[in-house]
Design a protein around this motif. Structure first.
Motif, PDB file in Angstrom:
ATOM      1  N   ALA A 152     -42.461  -1.885   0.104  1.00  0.00           N
ATOM      2  CA  ALA A 152     -41.166  -2.577   0.055  1.00  0.00           C
ATOM      3  C   ALA A 152     -40.858  -3.230   1.401  1.00  0.00           C
ATOM      4  N   GLY A 153     -40.293  -4.418   1.334  1.00  0.00           N
ATOM      5  CA  GLY A 153     -39.919  -5.096   2.569  1.00  0.00           C
ATOM      6  C   GLY A 153     -38.558  -4.663   3.074  1.00  0.00           C
ATOM      7  N   ARG A 154     -37.692  -4.252   2.155  1.00  0.00           N
ATOM      8  CA  ARG A 154     -36.348  -3.801   2.515  1.00  0.00           C
ATOM      9  C   ARG A 154     -35.927  -2.711   1.529  1.00  0.00           C
ATOM     10  N   VAL A 155     -35.363  -1.619   2.062  1.00  0.00           N
ATOM     11  CA  VAL A 155     -34.944  -0.492   1.237  1.00  0.00           C
ATOM     12  C   VAL A 155     -33.472  -0.205   1.506  1.00  0.00           C
ATOM     13  N   VAL A 156     -32.678  -0.212   0.451  1.00  0.00           N
ATOM     14  CA  VAL A 156     -31.230   0.017   0.562  1.00  0.00           C
ATOM     15  C   VAL A 156     -30.870   1.265  -0.227  1.00  0.00           C
ATOM     16  N   ALA A 157     -30.237   2.216   0.450  1.00  0.00           N
ATOM     17  CA  ALA A 157     -29.819   3.472  -0.167  1.00  0.00           C
ATOM     18  C   ALA A 157     -28.351   3.369  -0.572  1.00  0.00           C
ATOM     19  N   VAL A 158     -28.054   3.747  -1.812  1.00  0.00           N
ATOM     20  CA  VAL A 158     -26.699   3.628  -2.353  1.00  0.00           C
ATOM     21  C   VAL A 158     -26.245   4.992  -2.881  1.00  0.00           C
ATOM     22  N   GLY A 159     -25.020   5.355  -2.539  1.00  0.00           N
ATOM     23  CA  GLY A 159     -24.475   6.623  -3.007  1.00  0.00           C
ATOM     24  C   GLY A 159     -23.000   6.727  -2.687  1.00  0.00           C
ATOM     25  N   ARG A 160     -22.459   7.945  -2.834  1.00  0.00           N
ATOM     26  CA  ARG A 160     -21.020   8.135  -2.636  1.00  0.00           C
ATOM     27  C   ARG A 160     -20.676   8.973  -1.407  1.00  0.00           C
ATOM     28  N   ASP A 161     -21.664   9.599  -0.806  1.00  0.00           N
ATOM     29  CA  ASP A 161     -21.415  10.498   0.323  1.00  0.00           C
ATOM     30  C   ASP A 161     -21.842   9.829   1.626  1.00  0.00           C
ATOM     31  N   PRO A 162     -20.889   9.340   2.444  1.00  0.00           N
ATOM     32  CA  PRO A 162     -21.243   8.616   3.665  1.00  0.00           C
ATOM     33  C   PRO A 162     -22.100   9.435   4.622  1.00  0.00           C
ATOM     34  N   LYS A 163     -21.802  10.717   4.762  1.00  0.00           N
ATOM     35  CA  LYS A 163     -22.546  11.554   5.705  1.00  0.00           C
ATOM     36  C   LYS A 163     -23.999  11.696   5.279  1.00  0.00           C
ATOM     37  N   ARG A 164     -24.222  11.982   4.012  1.00  0.00           N
ATOM     38  CA  ARG A 164     -25.597  12.133   3.528  1.00  0.00           C
ATOM     39  C   ARG A 164     -26.346  10.810   3.552  1.00  0.00           C
ATOM     40  N   LEU A 165     -25.648   9.726   3.252  1.00  0.00           N
ATOM     41  CA  LEU A 165     -26.299   8.415   3.318  1.00  0.00           C
ATOM     42  C   LEU A 165     -26.758   8.100   4.738  1.00  0.00           C
ATOM     43  N   ALA A 166     -25.937   8.441   5.721  1.00  0.00           N
ATOM     44  CA  ALA A 166     -26.298   8.173   7.116  1.00  0.00           C
ATOM     45  C   ALA A 166     -27.579   8.909   7.504  1.00  0.00           C
ATOM     46  N   GLU A 167     -27.798  10.085   6.925  1.00  0.00           N
ATOM     47  CA  GLU A 167     -29.004  10.854   7.235  1.00  0.00           C
ATOM     48  C   GLU A 167     -30.264  10.131   6.775  1.00  0.00           C
ATOM     49  N   LEU A 168     -30.133   9.259   5.780  1.00  0.00           N
ATOM     50  CA  LEU A 168     -31.301   8.582   5.218  1.00  0.00           C
ATOM     51  C   LEU A 168     -31.848   7.496   6.135  1.00  0.00           C
ATOM     52  N   GLU A 169     -31.082   7.117   7.145  1.00  0.00           N
ATOM     53  CA  GLU A 169     -31.578   6.107   8.073  1.00  0.00           C
ATOM     54  C   GLU A 169     -32.833   6.582   8.789  1.00  0.00           C
ATOM     55  N   GLU A 170     -32.962   7.904   8.955  1.00  0.00           N
ATOM     56  CA  GLU A 170     -34.157   8.455   9.585  1.00  0.00           C
ATOM     57  C   GLU A 170     -35.363   8.426   8.652  1.00  0.00           C
ATOM     58  N   LEU A 171     -35.127   8.196   7.379  1.00  0.00           N
ATOM     59  CA  LEU A 171     -36.219   8.223   6.398  1.00  0.00           C
ATOM     60  C   LEU A 171     -36.712   6.837   6.022  1.00  0.00           C
ATOM     61  N   GLY A 172     -36.220   5.805   6.678  1.00  0.00           N
ATOM     62  CA  GLY A 172     -36.776   4.476   6.450  1.00  0.00           C
ATOM     63  C   GLY A 172     -35.885   3.494   5.730  1.00  0.00           C
ATOM     64  N   THR A 173     -34.618   3.820   5.517  1.00  0.00           N
ATOM     65  CA  THR A 173     -33.736   2.851   4.877  1.00  0.00           C
ATOM     66  C   THR A 173     -33.332   1.770   5.874  1.00  0.00           C
ATOM     67  N   ASP A 174     -33.190   0.555   5.362  1.00  0.00           N
ATOM     68  CA  ASP A 174     -32.737  -0.560   6.203  1.00  0.00           C
ATOM     69  C   ASP A 174     -31.227  -0.686   6.198  1.00  0.00           C
ATOM     70  N   ALA A 175     -30.598  -0.216   5.136  1.00  0.00           N
ATOM     71  CA  ALA A 175     -29.143  -0.301   5.026  1.00  0.00           C
ATOM     72  C   ALA A 175     -28.677   0.724   4.007  1.00  0.00           C
ATOM     73  N   THR A 176     -27.388   1.077   4.095  1.00  0.00           N
ATOM     74  CA  THR A 176     -26.792   1.987   3.120  1.00  0.00           C
ATOM     75  C   THR A 176     -25.497   1.374   2.600  1.00  0.00           C
ATOM     76  N   VAL A 177     -25.157   1.732   1.370  1.00  0.00           N
ATOM     77  CA  VAL A 177     -23.912   1.259   0.765  1.00  0.00           C
ATOM     78  C   VAL A 177     -23.201   2.464   0.158  1.00  0.00           C
ATOM     79  N   VAL A 178     -21.951   2.672   0.566  1.00  0.00           N
ATOM     80  CA  VAL A 178     -21.125   3.732   0.004  1.00  0.00           C
ATOM     81  C   VAL A 178     -20.339   3.150  -1.166  1.00  0.00           C
ATOM     82  N   LEU A 179     -20.579   3.650  -2.367  1.00  0.00           N
ATOM     83  CA  LEU A 179     -19.884   3.138  -3.545  1.00  0.00           C
ATOM     84  C   LEU A 179     -18.422   3.581  -3.549  1.00  0.00           C
TER      85      LEU A 179
END
Length: 305
Positions: A152-179
């Motif tokens: 993948a050229g770009r990976v975006v993580a989407v969910g409802r928990d801002p704290k847990r989403l922020a943790e995913l930045e260490e796993l290779g996400t390019d951006a996160t979106v809090v629904l």
């Protein structure tokens, strides 16, 4: 023998002393070294088509003929959350010594539900943009890493928990979106994907799936693998026009395909390219673990007899 026994459909199972399981060819009674909990276990516990009483749980690390192996499914009514279970030895997968039980389980049902839909169902192409819904769950955490490994050229993580989403930045996400649940979510995903997603991995269905679909490019593929956010969805025709809606189920996938996928996942875990989050608990805490699973713990719950 102790096991987590479900006595009524939709009820709460209890830890009980049970008779030793009995198996007939080609199945075998095996010692459970560790068992994994999954959302599907609770879903199956509420299914009136399945018999009770029975021991709950599907996947386990077991001892088969003196070797350690991964079993994706145990044979009912002898589920995996027990000291012993029943499996088909031919469907188990030998494990390398250096792979911990909890890691073997974390990339089992959850890992397969991330890898196979992205690789074989969506046929993710190199450089494409991927949106992972429910990204803070066990499947989602693995999926953001699998998407990167598959090109993948770009990976975006989407969910409802801002704290847990922020943790995913260490796993290779390019951006996160809090629904937020509002109409602005579509614009937020479009912005995070730089114009729209090519592939959506959807473990939740319902309204979040429709939101992600509306933020895709023409030619996009949406693969739904679960329905934790709703069993139905109101999909506007204009949103699906030019896109493809697909589904995936571990249970309906051929054993050979799952074995091949699992054998691809394991080296990535051993090399640190896939990092898993697990919580190891004792079988005596099985009822507590069952309740925790209902609360979307965001980590793989593993029970050791």
């Amino acid at each position: 023998m102790r096991g987590l026994l479900l006595e009524s459909v939709g009820g709460t199972p209890r830890l009980a002393d049970l008779p030793e399981p009995v198996a007939t060819e080609p199945h075998a009674v095996v010692r459970v070294l560790a068992a994994g909990l999954n959302p599907v276990d609770r879903k199956m516990a509420a299914d009136p088509a399945l018999p009770v009483p029975r021991v709950v749980g599907n996947e386990a690390v077991v001892e088969v003929s003196g070797r350690r192996a991964y079993a994706e499914r145990t044979i009912a009514p002898h589920g995996s959350i027990a000291e012993r279970a029943v499996v088909d030895p031919d469907l188990t997968i030998p494990l390398p010594e250096q792979l911990p039980d909890e890691a073997a389980l974390a990339v089992g049902i959850a890992g397969l539900a991330a890898w196979v839909p992205l690789e074989s169902v969506a046929r993710l192409g190199r450089g494409e943009t991927v949106v992972v819904l429910g990204a803070t769950g066990a499947v989602g955490r693995i999926a953001v890493q699998v998407a990167r490994l598959l090109g993948a050229g770009r990976v975006v993580a989407v969910g409802r928990d801002p704290k847990r989403l922020a943790e995913l930045e260490e796993l290779g996400t390019d951006a996160t979106v809090v629904l937020s649940g509002g109409v602005e979510d579509v614009a937020a995903i479009r912005e995070a994907t730089a114009g729209g997603a090519d592939v959506v991995l959807d473990p939740v269905f319902g309204a979040p799936m429709v939101t992600a679909l509306q933020a895709t490019r023409p030619g996009a593929r949406v693969v739904s693998i679960g329905n934790s956010a709703g069993a139905s969805a109101d999909v506007p025709f204009d949103a699906v026009r030019g896109r493809t809606l697909l589904t995936y189920s571990n249970r309906l996938t051929a054993a050979e395909a799952k074995r091949a996928a699992y054998e691809q996942l394991v080296p990535h875990v051993l090399a640190g390219r896939i990092r898993v989050s697990t919580r190891l608990m004792d079988l005596t805490d099985a009822v507590e673990a069952w309740q925790l699973q209902a609360e979307a713990p965001g980590t793989k719950l593993v029970l050791r007899p």
